[in-house]
Design a protein around this motif. Structure first.
Motif, short mmCIF file in Angstrom:
data_model
loop_
_atom_site.label_atom_id
_atom_site.label_comp_id
_atom_site.label_asym_id
_atom_site.label_seq_id
_atom_site.Cartn_x
_atom_site.Cartn_y
_atom_site.Cartn_z
N VAL A 27 -4.19 26.88 -10.25
CA VAL A 27 -3.22 26.90 -9.14
C VAL A 27 -1.83 26.60 -9.66
CG1 VAL A 27 -2.58 25.84 -6.95
CG2 VAL A 27 -4.99 26.25 -7.48
N ARG A 28 -1.70 25.59 -10.49
CA ARG A 28 -0.37 25.23 -11.01
C ARG A 28 0.19 26.37 -11.85
NH1 ARG A 28 -3.32 20.46 -12.54
NH2 ARG A 28 -3.23 18.90 -10.88
N MET A 29 -0.67 27.04 -12.62
CA MET A 29 -0.19 28.12 -13.48
C MET A 29 0.25 29.33 -12.67
SD MET A 29 0.34 28.80 -16.64
CE MET A 29 0.65 30.19 -17.72
N LEU A 30 -0.56 29.74 -11.71
CA LEU A 30 -0.25 30.98 -10.98
C LEU A 30 1.00 30.85 -10.11
CD1 LEU A 30 -1.13 30.92 -7.67
CD2 LEU A 30 -3.37 30.68 -8.71
N ILE A 31 1.34 29.62 -9.72
CA ILE A 31 2.54 29.42 -8.93
C ILE A 31 3.79 29.54 -9.81
CG2 ILE A 31 3.85 27.66 -7.66
CD1 ILE A 31 1.23 26.76 -6.41
N ARG A 32 3.65 29.19 -11.09
CA ARG A 32 4.81 29.20 -11.98
C ARG A 32 5.11 30.57 -12.57
NH1 ARG A 32 2.37 24.55 -14.29
NH2 ARG A 32 1.94 25.76 -16.18
N VAL A 33 4.06 31.37 -12.85
CA VAL A 33 4.27 32.62 -13.60
C VAL A 33 3.57 33.77 -12.90
CG1 VAL A 33 4.48 31.38 -15.78
CG2 VAL A 33 2.24 32.26 -15.07
N ASP A 34 3.93 34.98 -13.31
CA ASP A 34 3.31 36.17 -12.75
C ASP A 34 2.08 36.56 -13.55
OD1 ASP A 34 4.30 37.21 -15.11
OD2 ASP A 34 5.83 38.45 -14.17
N GLY A 35 1.52 37.73 -13.26
CA GLY A 35 0.29 38.16 -13.91
C GLY A 35 0.42 38.30 -15.41
N ASP A 36 1.55 38.83 -15.90
CA ASP A 36 1.75 38.97 -17.34
C ASP A 36 1.76 37.61 -18.03
OD1 ASP A 36 1.85 41.70 -17.12
OD2 ASP A 36 4.05 41.79 -17.02
N GLY A 37 2.40 36.65 -17.40
CA GLY A 37 2.43 35.31 -17.97
C GLY A 37 1.05 34.67 -18.01
N ILE A 38 0.27 34.90 -16.97
CA ILE A 38 -1.09 34.36 -16.93
C ILE A 38 -1.95 34.99 -18.03
CG2 ILE A 38 -3.22 34.29 -15.57
CD1 ILE A 38 -1.38 34.19 -13.07
N ALA A 39 -1.88 36.32 -18.16
CA ALA A 39 -2.71 37.02 -19.14
C ALA A 39 -2.31 36.72 -20.57
CB ALA A 39 -2.62 38.53 -18.89
N GLY A 40 -1.08 36.28 -20.80
CA GLY A 40 -0.59 36.08 -22.16
C GLY A 40 -0.69 34.66 -22.67
N HIS A 41 -1.32 33.76 -21.92
CA HIS A 41 -1.39 32.36 -22.34
C HIS A 41 -2.73 31.75 -21.92
CE1 HIS A 41 2.86 32.02 -23.55
NE2 HIS A 41 3.08 32.88 -22.57
N PHE A 42 -3.13 30.73 -22.68
CA PHE A 42 -4.28 29.91 -22.27
C PHE A 42 -3.83 28.69 -21.49
CE2 PHE A 42 -6.28 31.88 -26.13
CZ PHE A 42 -7.25 32.59 -25.44
N GLY A 43 -2.58 28.28 -21.71
CA GLY A 43 -2.05 27.13 -21.01
C GLY A 43 -2.33 25.85 -21.77
N LEU A 44 -1.44 24.87 -21.61
CA LEU A 44 -1.66 23.56 -22.24
C LEU A 44 -2.93 22.92 -21.70
CD1 LEU A 44 -0.63 21.34 -24.10
CD2 LEU A 44 0.67 20.42 -22.15
N ALA A 45 -3.09 22.95 -20.38
CA ALA A 45 -4.35 22.56 -19.75
C ALA A 45 -5.11 23.87 -19.49
CB ALA A 45 -4.10 21.81 -18.45
#
Length: 540
Positions: free
Chosen positions: A29-47
């Motif tokens: 939830v925190r990730m999808l609010i910050r970035v778009d689909g390209d950002g989601i697909a291009g990272h695993f995230g710190l958490a």
């Protein structure tokens, strides 16, 4: 089997629509609010978040349809599908009595139930990992439509690997297992041609598997390689954590019962070995090698049993299969068959009662994902039980306990939905009423005390609402608004400080009073406002 499937579906779906999102469920939830689909697909995230699930959640968010139910639904369906798919895929090599008991064990597995009820990828990884290993085996053995098995393997391995990288240590193992066998054949003149054909076919299947994985995994690996590398070599599994992992795989907390189930597993392995050595060797080697690789990588938090249990999701159905096979082997001496069926049902029921499930299913319980239930099934070793200092319970909650269970709804704020910061599982067991949380911003100022920004427009959560809307007249079906005057942590206070700044609750409560009128309850812990009139004034 029908009864087991229905029971398993009920256990997975019971009160699911009312469940609170907790802990790692908020990563996406925190990730999808910050970035778009390209950002989601291009990272695993710190958490870590699951990329495919987060893309799905982002699509829901873009259509103003992101809710607790829509987040949980894919995992619920995957958990129920495992009850249907697993016995069907092995119907030719596993007897009907074993499949029936196996389905029962899958249905009551606390771990698989938890996977099905949390908005994390483990239920899908368990299903797809099992499917991938079985499909590869059928492809290699040229059973039925070989191309269909190959396509199913590629699809299952691709999706599972995209969802969780560590699933690949299990789903890619068949290449090594059957590849070693083919190489042995190359060294034998009598089977050299067949072995070469098998190797070439595996190379083709490997390319078909690796290429799509590389396409989706290369960007986040390159972008987040430093963060991923930092999480390796962080912690180590211990003999104690491995033992507790086995307990959780069996869904129990008792050492003697663990010994019994392990003996049944070993007996089941021996019995299955007599009929299908390939299945046993493939699945046990995948288990041993996969666990060894994961433990050798020393990922963060691996010293905690629940972490290794989640990472090993693809092999849990196979372990329960061997337990079922051993159980049927013991019951084969029972005649007539009706007596054996009765004893099998009795055994599954006894295992259900011996596990943690009876302690989960009281009404209402909206916190089944909380670590008090999921960190360890033994309350003697679960830190969320041993370190608990709930403190004095407000008489307001004791008054609620006098009302019929589930007849009252309270909205609590501020509230962070992390197990170490949530007293509500214990409070709810006392007052037995429905709970919602509210984002405190901007009424209490703007800070990090909320799970996600109050300005988010695509979320339609039913259990996480907005305090600002309540002051504008919304009630969200609740009877009371509870303003928490101080944070709560486990371990308490100085041993585990609240991780973010706590709002000025004196000023915030004054803002609420200006809108809603005088509170109906006040003490050192909470200030309570009535959201529905007429309301009998509670004692102060």
């Amino acid at each position: 089997m029908f009864v087991a499937i229905v029971s398993g579906a009920i256990l997975r779906g019971y009160q699911l629509r009312a469940q609170m999102l907790l802990d790692d469920e908020w990563h996406s939830v925190r990730m999808l609010i910050r970035v778009d689909g390209d950002g989601i697909a291009g990272h695993f995230g710190l958490a870590d978040y699951c990329i495919p699930l987060t893309l799905y959640y982002r699509w829901l968010y873009d259509h103003a349809a992101l809710s607790e139910w829509s987040m949980h639904l894919p995992l619920l369906l995957a958990g129920i599908a495992l009850l249907l798919v697993a016995p069907w895929l092995l119907r030719r090599v596993v007897s009907l009595p074993t499949r029936a008991v196996w389905t029962g064990l899958l249905a009551i597995s606390p771990t698989l139930i938890y996977f099905s009820r949390t908005a994390r990828p483990y239920a899908l990884v368990a299903l797809l990992g099992f499917v991938a290993i079985t499909a590869f085996r059928n492809w290699q053995a040229r059973r039925g439509y070989r191309r269909a098995w190959a396509a199913l393997y590629v699809a299952a391995t691709f999706v599972a690997g995209w969802m969780h990288l560590l699933s690949l240590v299990f789903t890619l193992w068949p290449f090594a297992y059957y590849g070693i066998g083919a190489l042995r054949g190359v060294l034998r003149n009598s089977s050299r041609a067949t072995a070469w054909r098998s190797l070439l076919a595996m190379v083709g299947l490997g390319v078909a598997t690796v290429v799509p994985l590389a396409i989706v995994l290369a960007p986040p690996l390159l972008n987040d390689w430093g963060a991923m590398a930092a999480k390796a070599g962080a912690n180590s599994a211990t003999a104690q954590s491995l033992y507790r992992t086995l307990l959780m795989q069996f869904g129990i907390a008792d050492a003697w019962l663990c010994m019994l189930l392990f003996a049944l597993l070993a007996f089941g392995v021996w019995r299955m070995w007599q009929r299908d050595r390939d299945l046993v060797a493939l699945t046990l080697s995948a288990t041993a090698v996969g666990l060894l690789v994961i433990c050798a990588a020393r990922p963060a938090w691996i010293q905690h049993a629940p972490v290794l249990v989640r990472y090993a999701a693809p092999i849990l159905p196979f372990l329960l299969l061997y337990v079922a096979e051993g159980f049927i082997g013991v019951l084969e001496r029972v005649r007539p068959q009706v007596a054996g069926t009765a004893l099998a049902s009795l055994g599954i029921g006894a295992l259900f009662m011996a596990g943690p499930l009876p302690g989960w299913y009281y009404t209402p319980n909206q916190f089944m994902d909380h670590e008090i239930f999921q960190f360890d099934y033994d309350v003697r070793t679960n830190p969320y039980a041993t370190l608990l200092q709930l403190g004095p319970v407000s008489p307001f909650y004791l008054d609620l306990a006098k009302k019929p269970p589930g007849s009252v709804t309270v909205i609590e704020t501020p509230a962070r939905a992390q197990s170490n910061l949530v007293p509500d599982p214990w409070y709810q067991k006392i007052h037995r009423q429905n709970v919602k949380f509210a984002l405190a911003s901007p009424v209490c100022g703007v800070g990090d005390w909320d799970e996600y920004p109050y300005t988010a427009t695509g979320a339609r959560f039913r259990r996480m609402v907005k305090l600002a809307d309540i002051l504008d007249g919304a009630t969200y079906g609740a009877d009371y608004l509870v303003m928490r005057q101080q944070p709560w942590t486990l371990p308490p206070g100085k041993d585990y400080p609240f991780p973010v700044e706590w709002p000025d609750m004196v000023a915030c409560t004054a803002n609420v009073t200006a809108k809603l009128g005088l509170p109906v309850w006040r003490d050192e812990q909470i200030v309570v406002f009535a959201l529905r009139a007429p309301v009998r004034l509670l004692r102060e």
